[in-house]
Design a protein around this motif. Structure first.
Motif, PDB file in Angstrom:
ATOM      1  N   PRO A 177       0.846  -1.202   0.000  1.00 19.55           N
ATOM      2  CA  PRO A 177       0.000   0.000   0.000  1.00 19.55           C
ATOM      3  C   PRO A 177       0.879   1.249   0.000  1.00 19.55           C
ATOM      4  O   PRO A 177       2.039   1.190   0.400  1.00 19.55           O
ATOM      5  N   ASN A 178       0.317   2.354  -0.477  1.00 18.41           N
ATOM      6  CA  ASN A 178       1.066   3.610  -0.551  1.00 18.41           C
ATOM      7  C   ASN A 178       2.445   3.352  -1.147  1.00 18.41           C
ATOM      8  O   ASN A 178       3.484   3.648  -0.558  1.00 18.41           O
ATOM      9  N   ASN A 179       2.454   2.806  -2.349  1.00 22.99           N
ATOM     10  CA  ASN A 179       3.689   2.365  -2.989  1.00 22.99           C
ATOM     11  C   ASN A 179       4.421   3.560  -3.600  1.00 22.99           C
ATOM     12  O   ASN A 179       4.259   3.880  -4.768  1.00 22.99           O
ATOM     13  N   GLN A 180       5.251   4.196  -2.812  1.00 19.51           N
ATOM     14  CA  GLN A 180       5.950   5.396  -3.269  1.00 19.51           C
ATOM     15  C   GLN A 180       7.272   5.105  -3.963  1.00 19.51           C
ATOM     16  O   GLN A 180       7.887   6.006  -4.547  1.00 19.51           O
ATOM     17  N   TYR A 181       7.725   3.852  -3.938  1.00 21.06           N
ATOM     18  CA  TYR A 181       9.016   3.522  -4.528  1.00 21.06           C
ATOM     19  C   TYR A 181       8.912   2.821  -5.880  1.00 21.06           C
ATOM     20  O   TYR A 181       9.748   3.033  -6.752  1.00 21.06           O
ATOM     21  N   GLY A 182       7.903   1.950  -6.064  1.00 18.10           N
ATOM     22  CA  GLY A 182       7.730   1.245  -7.322  1.00 18.10           C
ATOM     23  C   GLY A 182       8.421  -0.107  -7.357  1.00 18.10           C
ATOM     24  O   GLY A 182       9.119  -0.509  -6.416  1.00 18.10           O
ATOM     25  N   GLN A 183       8.252  -0.810  -8.483  1.00 18.08           N
ATOM     26  CA  GLN A 183       8.834  -2.129  -8.682  1.00 18.08           C
ATOM     27  C   GLN A 183       8.908  -2.423 -10.176  1.00 18.08           C
ATOM     28  O   GLN A 183       8.358  -1.683 -10.997  1.00 18.08           O
ATOM     29  N   ILE A 184       9.600  -3.487 -10.530  1.00 18.76           N
ATOM     30  CA  ILE A 184       9.678  -3.951 -11.912  1.00 18.76           C
ATOM     31  C   ILE A 184       9.206  -5.394 -11.947  1.00 18.76           C
ATOM     32  O   ILE A 184       9.723  -6.244 -11.215  1.00 18.76           O
ATOM     33  N   VAL A 185       8.200  -5.673 -12.767  1.00 20.46           N
ATOM     34  CA  VAL A 185       7.668  -7.022 -12.892  1.00 20.46           C
ATOM     35  C   VAL A 185       8.229  -7.672 -14.152  1.00 20.46           C
ATOM     36  O   VAL A 185       8.462  -7.007 -15.164  1.00 20.46           O
ATOM     37  N   ARG A 186       8.476  -8.975 -14.063  1.00 19.81           N
ATOM     38  CA  ARG A 186       8.991  -9.747 -15.197  1.00 19.81           C
ATOM     39  C   ARG A 186       8.033 -10.901 -15.477  1.00 19.81           C
ATOM     40  O   ARG A 186       7.535 -11.535 -14.557  1.00 19.81           O
ATOM     41  N   TRP A 187       7.750 -11.164 -16.752  1.00 21.42           N
ATOM     42  CA  TRP A 187       6.927 -12.322 -17.084  1.00 21.42           C
ATOM     43  C   TRP A 187       7.577 -13.121 -18.208  1.00 21.42           C
ATOM     44  O   TRP A 187       8.264 -12.580 -19.063  1.00 21.42           O
ATOM     45  N   ILE A 188       7.358 -14.414 -18.174  1.00 20.17           N
ATOM     46  CA  ILE A 188       7.900 -15.350 -19.155  1.00 20.17           C
ATOM     47  C   ILE A 188       6.732 -15.967 -19.895  1.00 20.17           C
ATOM     48  O   ILE A 188       5.837 -16.561 -19.285  1.00 20.17           O
ATOM     49  N   SER A 189       6.714 -15.826 -21.207  1.00 22.11           N
ATOM     50  CA  SER A 189       5.604 -16.316 -22.019  1.00 22.11           C
ATOM     51  C   SER A 189       5.619 -17.833 -22.098  1.00 22.11           C
ATOM     52  O   SER A 189       6.685 -18.464 -22.191  1.00 22.11           O
ATOM     53  N   ALA A 190       4.440 -18.427 -22.068  1.00 22.15           N
ATOM     54  CA  ALA A 190       4.316 -19.884 -22.163  1.00 22.15           C
ATOM     55  C   ALA A 190       4.873 -20.366 -23.499  1.00 22.15           C
ATOM     56  O   ALA A 190       4.731 -19.707 -24.533  1.00 22.15           O
ATOM     57  N   ARG A 191       5.541 -21.514 -23.454  1.00 23.15           N
ATOM     58  CA  ARG A 191       6.109 -22.164 -24.634  1.00 23.15           C
ATOM     59  C   ARG A 191       7.131 -21.281 -25.357  1.00 23.15           C
ATOM     60  O   ARG A 191       7.395 -21.470 -26.545  1.00 23.15           O
ATOM     61  N   GLY A 192       7.675 -20.303 -24.660  1.00 21.09           N
ATOM     62  CA  GLY A 192       8.678 -19.450 -25.269  1.00 21.09           C
ATOM     63  C   GLY A 192       8.150 -18.622 -26.413  1.00 21.09           C
ATOM     64  O   GLY A 192       8.913 -18.220 -27.296  1.00 21.09           O
ATOM     65  N   ASN A 193       6.850 -18.310 -26.383  1.00 22.23           N
ATOM     66  CA  ASN A 193       6.207 -17.608 -27.495  1.00 22.23           C
ATOM     67  C   ASN A 193       5.508 -16.358 -26.963  1.00 22.23           C
ATOM     68  O   ASN A 193       4.560 -16.463 -26.179  1.00 22.23           O
ATOM     69  N   HIS A 194       5.960 -15.171 -27.386  1.00 21.49           N
ATOM     70  CA  HIS A 194       5.358 -13.928 -26.914  1.00 21.49           C
ATOM     71  C   HIS A 194       3.873 -13.817 -27.260  1.00 21.49           C
ATOM     72  O   HIS A 194       3.149 -13.051 -26.633  1.00 21.49           O
ATOM     73  N   LYS A 200       4.079 -16.797 -16.838  1.00 22.40           N
ATOM     74  CA  LYS A 200       4.465 -16.845 -15.428  1.00 22.40           C
ATOM     75  C   LYS A 200       5.183 -15.537 -15.109  1.00 22.40           C
ATOM     76  O   LYS A 200       5.909 -15.006 -15.945  1.00 22.40           O
ATOM     77  N   TRP A 201       4.964 -15.039 -13.903  1.00 25.04           N
ATOM     78  CA  TRP A 201       5.541 -13.740 -13.581  1.00 25.04           C
ATOM     79  C   TRP A 201       6.220 -13.761 -12.207  1.00 25.04           C
ATOM     80  O   TRP A 201       5.961 -14.619 -11.365  1.00 25.04           O
ATOM     81  N   GLY A 202       7.096 -12.787 -12.006  1.00 25.74           N
ATOM     82  CA  GLY A 202       7.741 -12.568 -10.719  1.00 25.74           C
ATOM     83  C   GLY A 202       8.202 -11.130 -10.647  1.00 25.74           C
ATOM     84  O   GLY A 202       8.249 -10.434 -11.668  1.00 25.74           O
ATOM     85  N   LEU A 203       8.543 -10.672  -9.475  1.00 25.62           N
ATOM     86  CA  LEU A 203       9.033  -9.310  -9.313  1.00 25.62           C
ATOM     87  C   LEU A 203      10.555  -9.313  -9.424  1.00 25.62           C
ATOM     88  O   LEU A 203      11.243  -9.928  -8.608  1.00 25.62           O
ATOM     89  N   PHE A 204      11.060  -8.644 -10.453  1.00 22.47           N
ATOM     90  CA  PHE A 204      12.500  -8.566 -10.668  1.00 22.47           C
ATOM     91  C   PHE A 204      13.158  -7.748  -9.567  1.00 22.47           C
ATOM     92  O   PHE A 204      14.250  -8.080  -9.099  1.00 22.47           O
ATOM     93  N   VAL A 205      12.498  -6.667  -9.166  1.00 21.37           N
ATOM     94  CA  VAL A 205      13.005  -5.855  -8.068  1.00 21.37           C
ATOM     95  C   VAL A 205      11.844  -5.112  -7.421  1.00 21.37           C
ATOM     96  O   VAL A 205      10.937  -4.636  -8.106  1.00 21.37           O
ATOM     97  N   MET A 206      11.858  -5.070  -6.095  1.00 21.24           N
ATOM     98  CA  MET A 206      10.991  -4.183  -5.323  1.00 21.24           C
ATOM     99  C   MET A 206      11.883  -3.048  -4.844  1.00 21.24           C
ATOM    100  O   MET A 206      12.802  -3.249  -4.060  1.00 21.24           O
ATOM    101  N   VAL A 207      11.653  -1.855  -5.378  1.00 18.42           N
ATOM    102  CA  VAL A 207      12.510  -0.729  -5.049  1.00 18.42           C
ATOM    103  C   VAL A 207      12.185  -0.230  -3.643  1.00 18.42           C
ATOM    104  O   VAL A 207      11.039  -0.318  -3.184  1.00 18.42           O
ATOM    105  N   GLY A 208      13.188   0.283  -2.939  1.00 19.40           N
ATOM    106  CA  GLY A 208      12.964   0.767  -1.585  1.00 19.40           C
ATOM    107  C   GLY A 208      14.176   1.474  -1.021  1.00 19.40           C
ATOM    108  O   GLY A 208      15.163   1.709  -1.725  1.00 19.40           O
ATOM    109  N   ASN A 209      14.100   1.781   0.260  1.00 13.51           N
ATOM    110  CA  ASN A 209      15.187   2.492   0.934  1.00 13.51           C
ATOM    111  C   ASN A 209      15.576   1.734   2.202  1.00 13.51           C
ATOM    112  O   ASN A 209      14.962   1.896   3.258  1.00 13.51           O
TER     113      ASN A 209
END
Length: 345
Positions: A177-194, A200-209
């Motif tokens: 909540p109150n996400n003042q820093y942001g994040q970068i999400v990464r996803w991988i396409s099924a069968r290697g096809n965009h 499937k997805w995951g958070l590459f980075v949750m930015v913070g201090n």
């Protein structure tokens, strides 16, 4: 003011804006092409890739709180010899992303059956179509970048002070909540096809201090006192698969943003998730846009609105100009050590 911009005389004028427009910088007499099939909203970049089956896929983010991430898949497929490849972006299906908790996701086709809207309405009122289809509301999705080496893509979720309020629930992909820093999400396409529907997805980075917080607002494990930043915005892969992150956030350097300094540009390893600082911009600027010379020995980086709030405190580009101004800098590689210099253009 031209009559077309007077809503009393031309009430449909606003519906003609908010689209991806293609230009051909190599052809001075070419006409710009408006790609309405890619949707109408607050676009950032447009990241295009060719899927394994030859379809053209265009990823686009809507830079607004509580809005969505999109993917266009062309109906036709690319051929090496085509009279007008741009026409592939005129016919296809626009999708909006649904990020399910647990690391899976689905691209929801924005069709008349799924939205209750006809094709023209979907092109004009794309946000309403994505909401009707059940897409996930995101923390301001801005630039999207696709890895040139594997079928995965990344999106900067810049920030969202309203996350956690009504209509914007905390969930897996928008987990603070109150996400003042942001994040970068990464996803991988099924069968290697965009072009695939599932990913499937995951958070590459949750930015913070980590200097201020000890909880989720400290950021993920790849954020340290030496590389911390906020509000990731620009995002680009180079030809070698290195990921470049540019920021447009809070540069107060106080409170929750203590010791973060000015906006900056980071270099990330997509394989290890390691992040290091590459450059820091002048006061009150946004670092945005990056490209390279053909021999990859010179990098061009945009420096936007330096001295945005207090122009008297910033003298960039420092050439005697009375006020700071936006510029493009060229960073040149020199010598076998990789040392270089920056040149302002």
């Amino acid at each position: 003011m031209a009559e077309r911009f007077d809503p009393a005389l031309e009430p449909n004028e606003p519906n003609r804006h908010g689209y991806i427009v293609e230009i051909d910088p190599a052809n001075s007499v070419s006409r710009p092409r408006k790609h309405t099939a890619l949707g109408r909203f607050k676009h950032e970049n447009c990241e295009m890739v060719m899927a394994r089956d030859g379809h053209i896929v265009a990823y686009v983010g809507d830079d607004e709180r509580e809005k969505h991430l999109y993917k266009f898949v062309s109906s036709g497929t690319y051929r090496p010899v085509m009279d007008n490849p741009s026409r592939l972006l005129e016919d296809g299906i626009l999708h909006a992303a649904r990020f399910d908790d647990g690391g899976t996701g689905v691209w929801l086709a924005l069709t008349p059956d799924a939205t209750g809207m006809d094709k023209a309405e979907i092109c004009i009122n794309t946000r309403l179509a994505a909401t009707a289809a059940g897409a996930t509301t995101m923390d301001r999705p801005e630039w999207v970048a696709a890895n040139p080496q594997v079928a995965e893509a990344y999106c900067c979720l810049t920030n969202n002070k309203d996350r956690g309020k009504s209509g914007q629930p905390v969930n897996g992909v928008n987990s603070r909540p109150n996400n003042q820093y942001g994040q970068i999400v990464r996803w991988i396409s099924a069968r290697g096809n965009h072009a695939s529907r599932n990913f499937k997805w995951g958070l590459f980075v949750m930015v913070g201090n980590p200097n201020v917080h000890q909880d989720a607002y400290a950021g993920s494990s790849n954020i340290t006192s030496d590389n911390m930043f906020n509000s990731p915005d620009g995002l680009t892969f180079d030809s070698q698969g290195r990921l470049w992150i540019q920021t447009d956030g809070n540069y107060s350097n106080t409170g929750d943003f203590s010791e973060m300094g000015n906006n900056q540009m980071m270099l990330a390893d997509a394989g290890t998730s390691a992040i290091c600082r590459f450059l820091v911009g002048p006061k009150e600027c946004e670092v945005t846009g990056v490209t390279w010379s053909p021999d990859h020995k010179t990098m061009f980086v945009g420096i936007q609105h330096p001295g945005e709030r207090h122009p008297h405190t910033c003298h960039f580009p420092g050439d005697g100009a009375s006020v700071p101004r936006s510029s493009v800098i060229a960073i040149e590689k020199a010598g076998w050590l990789g040392l270089g210099r920056a040149v302002v253009g």
